[in-house]
Design a protein around this motif. Structure first.
Motif, PDB file in Angstrom:
ATOM      1  N   TRP A  19       0.789  -1.616   0.420  1.00 38.16           N
ATOM      2  CA  TRP A  19      -0.047   0.158   0.150  1.00 38.16           C
ATOM      3  C   TRP A  19       1.383   1.125  -0.085  1.00 38.16           C
ATOM      4  O   TRP A  19       0.592   2.076  -1.147  1.00 38.16           O
ATOM      5  CB  TRP A  19      -0.612  -0.070   1.586  1.00 38.16           C
ATOM      6  CG  TRP A  19      -2.381  -0.655   0.740  1.00 38.16           C
ATOM      7  CD1 TRP A  19      -2.949  -1.016   0.435  1.00 38.16           C
ATOM      8  CD2 TRP A  19      -3.113  -0.885   2.605  1.00 38.16           C
ATOM      9  NE1 TRP A  19      -4.131  -1.836   0.777  1.00 38.16           N
ATOM     10  CE2 TRP A  19      -4.071  -0.985   1.492  1.00 38.16           C
ATOM     11  CE3 TRP A  19      -3.067  -0.327   3.494  1.00 38.16           C
ATOM     12  CZ2 TRP A  19      -5.389  -1.472   3.042  1.00 38.16           C
ATOM     13  CZ3 TRP A  19      -4.018  -0.439   4.805  1.00 38.16           C
ATOM     14  CH2 TRP A  19      -4.891  -0.985   3.990  1.00 38.16           C
ATOM     15  N   ALA A  35     -10.800   8.809  -2.071  1.00 39.24           N
ATOM     16  CA  ALA A  35     -11.659   7.387  -1.546  1.00 39.24           C
ATOM     17  C   ALA A  35     -12.460   6.945  -0.968  1.00 39.24           C
ATOM     18  O   ALA A  35     -13.661   8.230  -0.844  1.00 39.24           O
ATOM     19  CB  ALA A  35      -9.960   7.015  -0.267  1.00 39.24           C
ATOM     20  N   LEU A  88      -8.494   5.370  -5.136  1.00 40.99           N
ATOM     21  CA  LEU A  88      -7.313   4.314  -4.225  1.00 40.99           C
ATOM     22  C   LEU A  88      -8.869   3.199  -3.880  1.00 40.99           C
ATOM     23  O   LEU A  88     -10.072   3.990  -3.318  1.00 40.99           O
ATOM     24  CB  LEU A  88      -7.445   5.110  -2.636  1.00 40.99           C
ATOM     25  CG  LEU A  88      -6.520   5.976  -3.071  1.00 40.99           C
ATOM     26  CD1 LEU A  88      -5.968   5.888  -0.638  1.00 40.99           C
ATOM     27  CD2 LEU A  88      -5.129   5.825  -3.767  1.00 40.99           C
TER      28      LEU A  88
END
Length: 346
Positions: A19, A35, A88
């Motif tokens: 990550w 995200a 993301l």
């Protein structure tokens, strides 16, 4: 496994390290990141990004559905200055058994004519659920060794697009161990810039040979069938599958939601004590409310049938009223004719 002709960077690391590598190689301090709250691991990745310096626009969710492509289009469409540097997405949320539709998310980014990078966590989908890094226009795909690749933890992966490599030239987040450049340069000569995880690399080679021998279409079809059988058992027991979107069920794991009058961890303890089988726990906001049944990797019909029998007996012993025909419903799925090598059958 990634569906890419580009480079795949391999780290001696957990998925958490992979990550961080995806973030520090592509972003700079103050960059905006979009995200989505699809579960516990999406939340942790967001927290990591914030701790590294980017500013995260976090779209809240109920942990029962994947990323809404329409929300992606709306957020990026409103970003007329193109301040958002990356999106993301967790492809398969390990904490909930919910998948997100990456091709539709890519289409939403393209529809908005937005230059944001697409970063995808495929840790629990790689080699278990159909995934296509190049075809789906993903810029960085994050993977790890301990799920569909059937290995212990501590091999982390970044599959990297040309666009992501160009972004790495501009990115200004601090990086050293996670820097793609020295690894890719050493890889050209068959080496690492530091001590490699030799034992895991030998294991990886054997895992890839097993997957190649079965064939990826057959691997994906087997996971789909096992997931369908598991959901049939859960519903047959009269319990609720956590994933609330019929188009978003994971083929790697199934999360089972219990009513408020039952403690899912008590069920897990019963199953472990009586049958020597470990079920996944509820994480974050779902702690004690649910448990997870993994059905990925080196698994066959008989092993899954035994797993579901153990879960059914454990639920009964823990005082959860379940219909015992749930196991039979799963067995009917498993014994139905199938041809794992026929990709169209999926």
């Amino acid at each position: 496994m990634f569906g890419t002709g580009g480079p795949v960077v391999v780290y001696p690391s957990s998925g958490t390290g992979a990550w961080e590598a995806a973030l520090v190689n592509t972003l700079s301090p103050g960059d905006r990141v979009l995200a989505f709250e699809t579960g516990h691991f999406a939340t942790l990745w967001r927290e990591m990004a914030e701790g590294l310096g980017p500013v995260v626009d976090f779209v809240s969710g109920d942990w029962r559905r994947g990323v809404d492509p329409a929300a992606v289009a709306e957020r990026l469409g409103a970003d007329e200055e193109h301040a958002i540097a990356a999106v993301l997405v967790v492809h398969d949320e390990t904490s909930t058994g919910v998948t997100s539709r990456v091709p539709e998310i890519r289409a939403a980014i393209d529809e908005a004519e937005h230059p944001a990078l697409l970063l995808v966590d495929a840790i629990s989908s790689l080699a278990s659920i159909d995934y296509r890094h190049d075809e789906w226009g993903v810029d960085v795909t994050v993977g790890c060794s301990q799920k569909g690749l059937m290995l212990p933890p501590d091999l982390g992966f970044n599959a990297v697009s040309e666009k992501a490599l160009a972004a790495a030239d501009r990115a200004r987040l601090p990086r050293s161990y996670w820097d793609w450049a020295p690894i890719l340069k050493a890889n050209e000569r068959g080496y690492y810039p530091y001590t490699p995880p030799t034992n895991l690399l030998h294991g990886l080679r054997e895992a890839l040979l097993l997957l190649e021998a079965e064939g990826l279409p057959a691997v994906f079809a087997r996971h789909d069938r096992h997931a369908e059988a598991t959901r049939a058992a859960v519903r047959g027991w009269g319990l609720e599958v956590l994933c609330a979107d019929e188009h978003a069920h994971s083929s790697s794991l199934t999360a089972v939601l219990l009513t408020d009058d039952h403690d899912a961890d008590a069920v897990r303890r019963t199953v472990l004590d009586r049958f020597d089988m470990s079920l996944g726990t509820g994480l974050g906001r779902l702690a004690r409310r649910m448990f997870r049944i993994g059905h990925l990797g080196d698994l066959n019909d008989l092993t899954l049938a035994g797993t579901l029998a153990g879960v059914q007996m454990g639920l009964q012993l823990a005082g959860v009223a379940v219909d015992p025909t749930g196991l039979q419903a799963a067995l009917e799925v498993l014994r139905a004719p199938h041809d794992d090598r026929d990709e169209e059958s999926r």
